[in-house]
Design a protein around this motif. Structure first.
Motif, PDB file in Angstrom:
ATOM      1  N   SER A 277      -6.149 -11.580 -11.151  1.00  0.00           N
ATOM      2  CA  SER A 277      -5.096 -11.563 -10.139  1.00  0.00           C
ATOM      3  C   SER A 277      -3.731 -11.220 -10.733  1.00  0.00           C
ATOM      4  CB  SER A 277      -5.022 -12.926  -9.443  1.00  0.00           C
ATOM      5  OG  SER A 277      -4.742 -13.953 -10.383  1.00  0.00           O
ATOM      6  N   LEU A 278      -3.591 -11.341 -12.049  1.00  0.00           N
ATOM      7  CA  LEU A 278      -2.339 -10.970 -12.698  1.00  0.00           C
ATOM      8  C   LEU A 278      -2.271  -9.487 -13.026  1.00  0.00           C
ATOM      9  CD1 LEU A 278      -1.782 -13.952 -15.179  1.00  0.00           C
ATOM     10  CD2 LEU A 278      -0.592 -13.528 -13.026  1.00  0.00           C
ATOM     11  N   VAL A 279      -3.380  -8.903 -13.437  1.00  0.00           N
ATOM     12  CA  VAL A 279      -3.335  -7.538 -13.966  1.00  0.00           C
ATOM     13  C   VAL A 279      -3.898  -6.492 -13.023  1.00  0.00           C
ATOM     14  CG1 VAL A 279      -3.518  -8.435 -16.315  1.00  0.00           C
ATOM     15  CG2 VAL A 279      -5.580  -7.722 -15.116  1.00  0.00           C
ATOM     16  N   SER A 280      -4.637  -6.877 -11.999  1.00  0.00           N
ATOM     17  CA  SER A 280      -5.224  -5.881 -11.112  1.00  0.00           C
ATOM     18  C   SER A 280      -4.136  -5.178 -10.311  1.00  0.00           C
ATOM     19  CB  SER A 280      -6.222  -6.538 -10.159  1.00  0.00           C
ATOM     20  OG  SER A 280      -6.768  -5.574  -9.284  1.00  0.00           O
ATOM     21  N   ASP A 281      -4.278  -3.874 -10.184  1.00  0.00           N
ATOM     22  CA  ASP A 281      -3.288  -3.091  -9.462  1.00  0.00           C
ATOM     23  C   ASP A 281      -3.626  -2.966  -7.981  1.00  0.00           C
ATOM     24  OD1 ASP A 281      -0.934  -1.653  -9.304  1.00  0.00           O
ATOM     25  OD2 ASP A 281      -1.912   0.265  -9.621  1.00  0.00           O
ATOM     26  N   TYR A 282      -4.828  -3.335  -7.591  1.00  0.00           N
ATOM     27  CA  TYR A 282      -5.239  -3.233  -6.191  1.00  0.00           C
ATOM     28  C   TYR A 282      -4.915  -4.542  -5.474  1.00  0.00           C
ATOM     29  CZ  TYR A 282      -7.742   1.110  -7.033  1.00  0.00           C
ATOM     30  OH  TYR A 282      -8.064   2.397  -7.334  1.00  0.00           O
ATOM     31  N   LEU A 283      -4.163  -4.431  -4.389  1.00  0.00           N
ATOM     32  CA  LEU A 283      -3.736  -5.626  -3.682  1.00  0.00           C
ATOM     33  C   LEU A 283      -4.930  -6.383  -3.090  1.00  0.00           C
ATOM     34  CD1 LEU A 283      -0.620  -5.860  -1.463  1.00  0.00           C
ATOM     35  CD2 LEU A 283      -2.721  -6.867  -0.663  1.00  0.00           C
ATOM     36  N   LYS A 284      -5.881  -5.654  -2.506  1.00  0.00           N
ATOM     37  CA  LYS A 284      -7.037  -6.318  -1.914  1.00  0.00           C
ATOM     38  C   LYS A 284      -7.938  -6.918  -2.988  1.00  0.00           C
ATOM     39  CE  LYS A 284      -8.317  -2.884   0.780  1.00  0.00           C
ATOM     40  NZ  LYS A 284      -9.097  -2.139   1.795  1.00  0.00           N
ATOM     41  N   ALA A 285      -7.926  -6.350  -4.192  1.00  0.00           N
ATOM     42  CA  ALA A 285      -8.688  -6.959  -5.282  1.00  0.00           C
ATOM     43  C   ALA A 285      -8.097  -8.310  -5.674  1.00  0.00           C
ATOM     44  CB  ALA A 285      -8.712  -6.031  -6.499  1.00  0.00           C
ATOM     45  N   ARG A 286      -6.785  -8.447  -5.572  1.00  0.00           N
ATOM     46  CA  ARG A 286      -6.170  -9.737  -5.880  1.00  0.00           C
ATOM     47  C   ARG A 286      -6.597 -10.801  -4.866  1.00  0.00           C
ATOM     48  NH1 ARG A 286      -0.164  -9.047  -8.478  1.00  0.00           N
ATOM     49  NH2 ARG A 286      -0.617  -7.230  -9.780  1.00  0.00           N
ATOM     50  N   ILE A 287      -6.758 -10.410  -3.611  1.00  0.00           N
ATOM     51  CA  ILE A 287      -7.266 -11.354  -2.616  1.00  0.00           C
ATOM     52  C   ILE A 287      -8.669 -11.804  -2.986  1.00  0.00           C
ATOM     53  CG2 ILE A 287      -7.872 -11.636  -0.186  1.00  0.00           C
ATOM     54  CD1 ILE A 287      -5.720  -9.600   0.493  1.00  0.00           C
ATOM     55  N   LEU A 288      -9.493 -10.872  -3.436  1.00  0.00           N
ATOM     56  CA  LEU A 288     -10.863 -11.213  -3.825  1.00  0.00           C
ATOM     57  C   LEU A 288     -10.886 -12.105  -5.065  1.00  0.00           C
ATOM     58  CD1 LEU A 288     -12.466  -7.710  -3.203  1.00  0.00           C
ATOM     59  CD2 LEU A 288     -12.746  -9.760  -1.808  1.00  0.00           C
ATOM     60  N   TYR A 289      -9.953 -11.879  -5.985  1.00  0.00           N
ATOM     61  CA  TYR A 289      -9.860 -12.768  -7.139  1.00  0.00           C
ATOM     62  C   TYR A 289      -9.453 -14.179  -6.709  1.00  0.00           C
ATOM     63  CZ  TYR A 289     -10.480  -9.277 -10.816  1.00  0.00           C
ATOM     64  OH  TYR A 289     -11.009  -8.346 -11.663  1.00  0.00           O
ATOM     65  N   PHE A 290      -8.593 -14.274  -5.693  1.00  0.00           N
ATOM     66  CA  PHE A 290      -8.243 -15.598  -5.202  1.00  0.00           C
ATOM     67  C   PHE A 290      -9.463 -16.295  -4.610  1.00  0.00           C
ATOM     68  CE2 PHE A 290      -7.091 -18.202  -1.516  1.00  0.00           C
ATOM     69  CZ  PHE A 290      -6.430 -19.224  -2.168  1.00  0.00           C
TER      70      PHE A 290
END
Length: 557
Positions: A277-290
């Motif tokens: 969630s810190l390094v991913s550049d894709y916003l929706k990927a950060r949601i999935l990491y959450f």
């Protein structure tokens, strides 16, 4: 009454799935949402969801197996039912007006179908109903996913998990001669192969819950629209996977280190999701990491305190929905720009969205403070710290970071329509009622700390967090994972490919098949050239077939 409510939702899903309309799609999606909401509200009004009840029909009736297909409510099933209903209504609501959804009625019908299957998974009183419902759920989610690469990866992972569950339940049936969950305790005490069975179950549960090393299919969901991604992630990871673990939890006693293994994997998943969630550049990927963080927390809480876990489920699911709604606001406001590196400085144009995000985070902190006071779990503290770091960094990049958006994005950046903020009000009020015993000073302190760390962005001093690349969906520890695990596997696979494919297949199997085909061709030519031999051959073949069938029916062999 609960069964009738479920059947009504199933009928609404059929009507939406079959009644396709290209014109006025949003209006029909609104009708579907109102209809399902009315069915759920009426059902909850006429029966107490916390009162135990059971509806079942005879399913498999044989001398060796006696199983019923049923739906249950009450007690331990109530939080799951309420959570599943909330997820369905949340998805149908955003399905009305989300701009990237092109097939609203079809998607809404699939949401209703999946909800019905989820109810059968929650109500499963035997392993057969649980297994078949999980398989059908995978099929419907496969249809719901619109991206082919995401489809293939989702199917590969979940079919593997289903196959492992099939083998596991076959072991239970073979030893205990029962497929009811009560047999799992006896099986875990007298299992002949405890290590093998435990690891089969461990891998299956890890895939279904989207934990570390088994989460790649979850991250690939970033290629589909937000509403579908959010629905699939919540249903797959936070509901069906957690239910599977909850119902089969007694198998942790197969080995002495069973509970410890899940805690270690949950800790690795939490750390992995934080880095991602810190390094991913894709916003929706950060949601999935959450969601990966939240799944790790749920698994750890089941291991540590299964009896009190049910009281935590609803607020944690509400936190997940609230956080997904907060993180999707910049995507909606910036012409659906999926890359965080193409944002920055949005605080000027999205002041109201920033304020709502901060308030939502304060409400979440209140929830977790209430949970800490009630259960005193260090796992909740670890999750709050990871979530605080990741979310403050996200706010800092999007709202206070350097302006990196192009002219196209800046021309359209503005606060989303107010209709997007209605779920915030509903979830915020519900969570506020849950944590009403928290002191206001704690909320003010949380608000101040979050604003300070997101504005200052201390994590952005590290270069690896500032480097962005459009094609980098940055999976954390990817290079380490590739060097340690993938490179040796590729080397072994190449050696096996050369050995098996070149030496065995081409030299042995191809030559053997060629010889066999030549023999069959020559035999066929001989039979058809000599009519006497052909007639006797087919006569004897027919008599032999009749004799084989006769003795087979008599049970001779």
């Amino acid at each position: 009454m609960f069964a009738l409510t479920t059947l009504k939702i199933l009928a609404a899903g059929f009507m939406a799935f079959l009644f396709q309309k290209n014109r006025l799609a949003k209006s029909w999606a609104f009708v579907l949402f109102i209809g399902v909401a009315a069915v759920i509200a009426t059902g909850f009004h006429h029966f107490d969801v916390f009162q135990s009840s059971l509806w079942y029909v005879p399913w498999i009736k044989t001398p060796a197996l006696n199983l019923n297909l049923g739906l249950k409510t009450g007690g331990e099933f109530a939080p799951f039912i309420l959570g599943g209903s909330a997820v369905l209504l949340y998805s149908l609501y955003y399905n009305i007006f989300y701009p990237l959804e092109r097939d609203r009625l079809r998607a809404g019908g699939l949401y209703a179908f999946i909800f019905v299957l989820l109810m059968f998974i929650l109500s499963a009183g035997n392993m057969m109903q649980l297994f078949l419902s999980l398989c059908l759920l995978d099929v419907l989610i496969f249809i719901l996913i619109s991206d082919w690469s995401s489809k293939r990866l989702f199917l590969a992972f979940n079919l593997t998990a289903d196959a492992l569950l099939f083998v596991l339940f076959a072991f239970v049936w073979g030893q205990e001669n029962s497929l009811y969950f009560s047999a799992l305790k006896l099986f875990s005490r007298h299992c002949s192969y405890p290590e093998l069975v435990f690891w089969l179950w461990f891998v299956a549960v890890s895939i279904k819950c989207g934990l570390a090393f088994f989460h790649n299919y979850l991250l690939e969901l970033k290629a589909i629209s937000f509403v579908r991604q959010n629905f699939v992630a919540v249903v797959t990871v936070l509901l069906s996977g957690v239910v599977l673990f909850y119902k089969t939890f007694s198998l942790t006693s197969l080995v002495p280190y069973g509970a410890l293994a899940f805690q270690i994997l949950a800790a690795v998943s939490l750390l992995w999701a934080l880095i991602g969630s810190l390094v991913s550049d894709y916003l929706k990927a950060r949601i999935l990491y959450f969601y990966m963080m939240l799944s790790a927390l749920l698994v750890a809480l089941i291991v540590l305190d299964r009896n009190n876990f049910l009281s935590l489920l609803l607020p944690l699911l509400a936190v997940g929905g609230l956080m997904a709604s907060v993180m999707i606001l910049p995507l909606i406001a910036a012409a659906n720009e999926p890359l965080v590196s193409h944002t920055g400085g949005f605080a000027r144009a999205m002041m109201f969205s920033l304020f709502v995000s901060l308030v939502a985070f304060v409400v979440e902190i209140w929830v977790f403070l209430s949970l800490i006071n009630a259960f005193n779990q260090w796992w909740i503290v670890a999750f709050v710290l990871c979530h605080f770091i990741a979310f403050s960094h996200f706010l800092g990049q999007v709202y206070f970071g350097d302006v990196r958006a192009d002219e196209r994005v800046w021309a359209v950046v503005k606060n989303p329509p107010l209709i997007y903020f209605i779920p915030f009000i509903v979830l915020g009020v519900g969570l506020g009622m849950f944590c009403c015993d928290i002191k206001p000073i704690e909320g003010i302190l949380s608000f101040s700390l979050l604003l300070f760390f997101s504005w200052k962005r201390p994590l952005c001093r590290y270069e690896f967090l500032e480097k962005t690349d459009e094609r980098r969906d940055v999976k954390p520890l990817l290079s380490f994972y590739e060097k340690i695990f993938l490179t040796p596997l590729r080397l072994v696979g190449r050696v096996l490919w050369l050995t098996v494919d070149f030496l065995f297949v081409e030299r042995v199997m191809v030559a053997l098949l060629r010889r066999l085909i030549v023999i069959l061709i020559r035999t066929s030519m001989f039979l058809h050239q000599n009519m006497r031999v052909c007639g006797w051959f087919f006569l004897l073949f027919g008599l032999g077939y009749v004799a084989a069938v006769f003795f087979w029916q008599k049970g001779a062999f």
